[in-house]
Design an enzyme around this catalytic site. Structure first.
Site, PDB file in Angstrom:
ATOM      1  N   CYS A  19      -1.267   6.434   9.710  1.00 29.11           N
ATOM      2  CA  CYS A  19      -0.063   5.782  10.237  1.00 29.11           C
ATOM      3  C   CYS A  19      -0.428   4.507  10.969  1.00 29.11           C
ATOM      4  O   CYS A  19      -1.299   4.510  11.838  1.00 29.11           O
ATOM      5  CB  CYS A  19       0.638   6.680  11.250  1.00 29.11           C
ATOM      6  SG  CYS A  19       1.215   8.219  10.601  1.00 29.11           S
ATOM      7  N   ASN A  75       8.516   6.824  20.316  1.00 32.94           N
ATOM      8  CA  ASN A  75       7.280   6.239  20.868  1.00 32.94           C
ATOM      9  C   ASN A  75       7.271   5.925  22.363  1.00 32.94           C
ATOM     10  O   ASN A  75       6.292   5.385  22.867  1.00 32.94           O
ATOM     11  CB  ASN A  75       6.888   4.959  20.109  1.00 32.94           C
ATOM     12  CG  ASN A  75       6.591   5.226  18.648  1.00 32.94           C
ATOM     13  OD1 ASN A  75       6.302   6.357  18.288  1.00 32.94           O
ATOM     14  ND2 ASN A  75       6.669   4.215  17.809  1.00 32.94           N
ATOM     15  N   CYS A 112       6.257  -6.531   7.512  1.00 31.37           N
ATOM     16  CA  CYS A 112       7.334  -5.970   8.327  1.00 31.37           C
ATOM     17  C   CYS A 112       7.754  -6.986   9.384  1.00 31.37           C
ATOM     18  O   CYS A 112       6.931  -7.754   9.873  1.00 31.37           O
ATOM     19  CB  CYS A 112       6.865  -4.684   9.015  1.00 31.37           C
ATOM     20  SG  CYS A 112       8.178  -3.788   9.878  1.00 31.37           S
ATOM     21  N   CYS A 114       1.180  -1.519  15.819  1.00 29.78           N
ATOM     22  CA  CYS A 114       1.126  -1.268  14.373  1.00 29.78           C
ATOM     23  C   CYS A 114       0.441  -2.416  13.637  1.00 29.78           C
ATOM     24  O   CYS A 114       0.729  -3.592  13.893  1.00 29.78           O
ATOM     25  CB  CYS A 114       2.549  -1.081  13.838  1.00 29.78           C
ATOM     26  SG  CYS A 114       2.613  -0.840  12.054  1.00 29.78           S
ATOM     27  N   GLU A 170       0.824  -1.199   0.000  1.00 29.91           N
ATOM     28  CA  GLU A 170       0.000   0.000   0.000  1.00 29.91           C
ATOM     29  C   GLU A 170       0.861   1.254   0.000  1.00 29.91           C
ATOM     30  O   GLU A 170       1.984   1.257   0.498  1.00 29.91           O
ATOM     31  CB  GLU A 170      -0.926  -0.011   1.219  1.00 29.91           C
ATOM     32  CG  GLU A 170      -1.942  -1.127   1.119  1.00 29.91           C
ATOM     33  CD  GLU A 170      -2.873  -1.246   2.310  1.00 29.91           C
ATOM     34  OE1 GLU A 170      -3.978  -1.771   2.116  1.00 29.91           O
ATOM     35  OE2 GLU A 170      -2.509  -0.831   3.423  1.00 29.91           O
ATOM     36  N   CYS A 186       6.314  -4.082  16.098  1.00 33.97           N
ATOM     37  CA  CYS A 186       5.811  -3.064  17.028  1.00 33.97           C
ATOM     38  C   CYS A 186       4.369  -3.418  17.390  1.00 33.97           C
ATOM     39  O   CYS A 186       3.550  -3.684  16.517  1.00 33.97           O
ATOM     40  CB  CYS A 186       5.886  -1.679  16.389  1.00 33.97           C
ATOM     41  SG  CYS A 186       7.556  -1.231  15.900  1.00 33.97           S
ATOM     42  N   ASN A 225      -3.783   5.462  15.967  1.00 38.08           N
ATOM     43  CA  ASN A 225      -4.878   5.175  15.045  1.00 38.08           C
ATOM     44  C   ASN A 225      -5.346   3.749  15.270  1.00 38.08           C
ATOM     45  O   ASN A 225      -4.547   2.822  15.192  1.00 38.08           O
ATOM     46  CB  ASN A 225      -4.412   5.350  13.595  1.00 38.08           C
ATOM     47  CG  ASN A 225      -4.078   6.794  13.289  1.00 38.08           C
ATOM     48  OD1 ASN A 225      -4.877   7.691  13.551  1.00 38.08           O
ATOM     49  ND2 ASN A 225      -2.886   7.038  12.769  1.00 38.08           N
ATOM     50  N   CYS A 252       3.377   8.572   0.980  1.00 39.96           N
ATOM     51  CA  CYS A 252       3.949   7.652   1.962  1.00 39.96           C
ATOM     52  C   CYS A 252       4.136   6.316   1.256  1.00 39.96           C
ATOM     53  O   CYS A 252       3.175   5.728   0.776  1.00 39.96           O
ATOM     54  CB  CYS A 252       2.968   7.540   3.128  1.00 39.96           C
ATOM     55  SG  CYS A 252       3.480   6.384   4.389  1.00 39.96           S
TER      56      CYS A 252
HETATM   57  N1  SAH Z   1       9.337   1.029  10.218  1.00 39.51           N
HETATM   58  C1  SAH Z   1       9.551   2.440  10.061  1.00 39.51           C
HETATM   59  C2  SAH Z   1       8.652   3.038   9.000  1.00 39.51           C
HETATM   60  C3  SAH Z   1       7.188   3.019   9.372  1.00 39.51           C
HETATM   61  S1  SAH Z   1       6.726   4.615   9.845  1.00 39.51           S
HETATM   62  C4  SAH Z   1       9.409   3.130  11.389  1.00 39.51           C
HETATM   63  O1  SAH Z   1       9.045   2.476  12.349  1.00 39.51           O
HETATM   64  O2  SAH Z   1       9.722   4.299  11.498  1.00 39.51           O
HETATM   65  C5  SAH Z   1       5.166   4.372  10.529  1.00 39.51           C
HETATM   66  C6  SAH Z   1       4.954   5.270  11.725  1.00 39.51           C
HETATM   67  O3  SAH Z   1       3.630   5.067  12.213  1.00 39.51           O
HETATM   68  C7  SAH Z   1       5.892   4.944  12.859  1.00 39.51           C
HETATM   69  O4  SAH Z   1       6.355   6.143  13.434  1.00 39.51           O
HETATM   70  C8  SAH Z   1       5.004   4.227  13.861  1.00 39.51           C
HETATM   71  O5  SAH Z   1       5.455   4.456  15.165  1.00 39.51           O
HETATM   72  C9  SAH Z   1       3.663   4.856  13.590  1.00 39.51           C
HETATM   73  N2  SAH Z   1       2.542   3.986  13.900  1.00 39.51           N
HETATM   74  C10 SAH Z   1       2.468   2.657  13.789  1.00 39.51           C
HETATM   75  N3  SAH Z   1       1.260   2.206  14.136  1.00 39.51           N
HETATM   76  C11 SAH Z   1       0.530   3.291  14.457  1.00 39.51           C
HETATM   77  C12 SAH Z   1      -0.826   3.487  14.861  1.00 39.51           C
HETATM   78  N4  SAH Z   1      -1.663   2.451  14.972  1.00 39.51           N
HETATM   79  N5  SAH Z   1      -1.226   4.737  15.098  1.00 39.51           N
HETATM   80  C13 SAH Z   1      -0.395   5.787  14.937  1.00 39.51           C
HETATM   81  N6  SAH Z   1       0.873   5.668  14.519  1.00 39.51           N
HETATM   82  C14 SAH Z   1       1.334   4.434  14.302  1.00 39.51           C
END
Ligand code: SAH
Length: 366
Positions: free
Chosen positions: A347, A230, A121, A128, A101, A125, A304, A114
């Site tokens: 995100c 985070n 991945c 996510c 996506e 995390c 989110n 983006c």
């Molecule tokens: N793997 C890389 C690139 C992904 S960036 C990284 O971690 O930086 C995606 C961003 O969205 C990251 O900053 C992550 O912390 C954030 N993210 C992931 N899940 C999320 C969610 N459910 N709500 C808000 N932000 C989220």
């Protein structure tokens, strides 16, 4: 050799994945002069053509020779969803049938795309949605850049006044986990004779692969750097981002302090706000202390929602209080309002889900 003495078919090379010098070398290897390589490059990355047939200024025999050994990789746009806020999410299919996506986010004069760097991945995390997919494979350089070309072509059709101005490697995947292809894609996208994007308008985001951050600092190509921090303590970060058990906050911030940042540039820290987990005023004050002396800004991303995650977005009042405390302590802090969350494009929501149809393949945990 295959049975009957038939030689193995040589896989076609994807012109979209080759660097400029490799493209020129390929043309030369076919007996063509160097400038033909440059012409091919302009077709593939400037005009963004989808086939060798379209390269009409090349001699026919060169086109035929090229077609025997190469192809032009193109993602198929499988689905476009448009949010009520104008954000568009593209679901793209690779040639081996994988889904990724990419999200186009209009923001005033600016339009940010983006992009994804991997199918799924591996970083895991806890908050996510992409993590739930597990890692399927790395994207090739051509598959990374073609996301931009598909988006450019789409905008030319549906919103001709708009161009992609900024690029963030914040879609599916961990870009530094696919390091070489990520760097190759940056070189392609910033090449003057091709896509011609500016390094200053490209941001690579990482969950904190420390040795790769150090490596990136030694490259001659310099995108902006974003760190998904985070949390303000190892205790919490260990829990929500298992990568922290390998490279903790001290190691991560040590690498950032040592990172050769250009004049007038700042590192971005992303901070996903999770109610009751990392959103207290004590968190804000620890965060401000941790980041003291680092030229940076903090993007606060209220969590989110997505299915099956044990988290909640903090209340508006709690988000406000956290941000105000950061600001009071001198930390430049920006609140990222969710974009495209009605189409799961915000995100952390990218998980190949559409219209409720669950396309995700859950990782088999062994
Ligand atoms: N793997 C890389 C690139 C992904 S960036 C990284 O971690 O930086 C995606 C961003 O969205 C990251 O900053 C992550 O912390 C954030 N993210 C992931 N899940 C999320 C969610 N459910 N709500 C808000 N932000 C989220």
């Amino acid at each position: 050799m295959l049975p009957g003495g038939v030689p193995e078919p040589v896989p076609l090379r994807d012109l979209r994945s080759l660097g400029f010098d490799e493209t020129v070398a390929l043309a030369v290897s076919l007996g063509a002069p160097k400038f033909r390589g440059e012409q091919i490059w302009r077709w593939v990355h400037g005009r963004m053509v989808d086939s060798i047939d379209e390269m009409t200024n090349l001699p026919k025999d060169l086109r035929a020779k090229l077609a025997e050994i190469a192809t032009v990789g193109t993602l198929e746009v499988a689905e476009i969803q448009t949010s009520r806020d104008g954000t568009r999410k593209l679901r793209l299919t690779t040639r081996d049938g994988k889904s990724i996506e990419s999200v186009i986010i209009p923001d005033g004069e600016k339009t940010t795309q983006c992009i994804s760097s991997q199918v799924g991945c591996a970083i895991d995390c806890q908050f996510c949605a992409t993590a739930k997919l597990g890692l399927s494979r790395n994207l090739e350089p051509g598959e990374i850049v073609d996301q931009v070309y598909r988006a450019r072509k789409l905008l030319a059709e549906v919103d001709p006044g708009r161009r992609i101005t900024n690029l963030v490697y914040m879609g599916m995947g961990e870009p530094l986990h696919n390091y070489d292809n990520m760097i190759a894609s940056l070189r392609i996208l910033t090449h003057d004779l091709g896509a011609g994007m500016s390094q200053r308008r490209i941001t690579v985001s990482t969950a904190g692969m420390v040795p790769r951050i150090e490596k990136l600092g030694r490259e001659d190509i310099r995108p902006n750097l974003a760190i998904s921090l985070n949390a303000s303590s190892d205790e919490v970060r260990d829990e929500i981002m298992p990568i922290n058990r390998k490279w903790n906050i001290e190691k991560l911030l040590g690498a950032i302090r040592a990172y050769p940042l250009e004049a007038r540039r700042r590192v971005t820290f992303e901070y996903v706000l999770l109610a009751g987990v990392n959103d207290s005023l004590a968190d804000a004050s620890r965060l401000a202390k941790l980041l003291r002396g680092i030229r940076c800004k903090v993007n606060i991303i209220p969590w989110n929602p997505h299915p099956d995650a044990p988290y909640q977005r903090p209340s508006a009042a709690a988000i406000d209080a956290f941000q105000n405390e950061c600001k009071r302590l001198g930390l430049p802090t920006y609140l990222r309002t969710p974009r495209g969350d009605d189409i799961d494009a915000a995100c952390g929501q990218l998980a190949n889900r559409s219209n409720g149809a669950q396309l995700v393949q859950l990782r088999s945990r062994s």
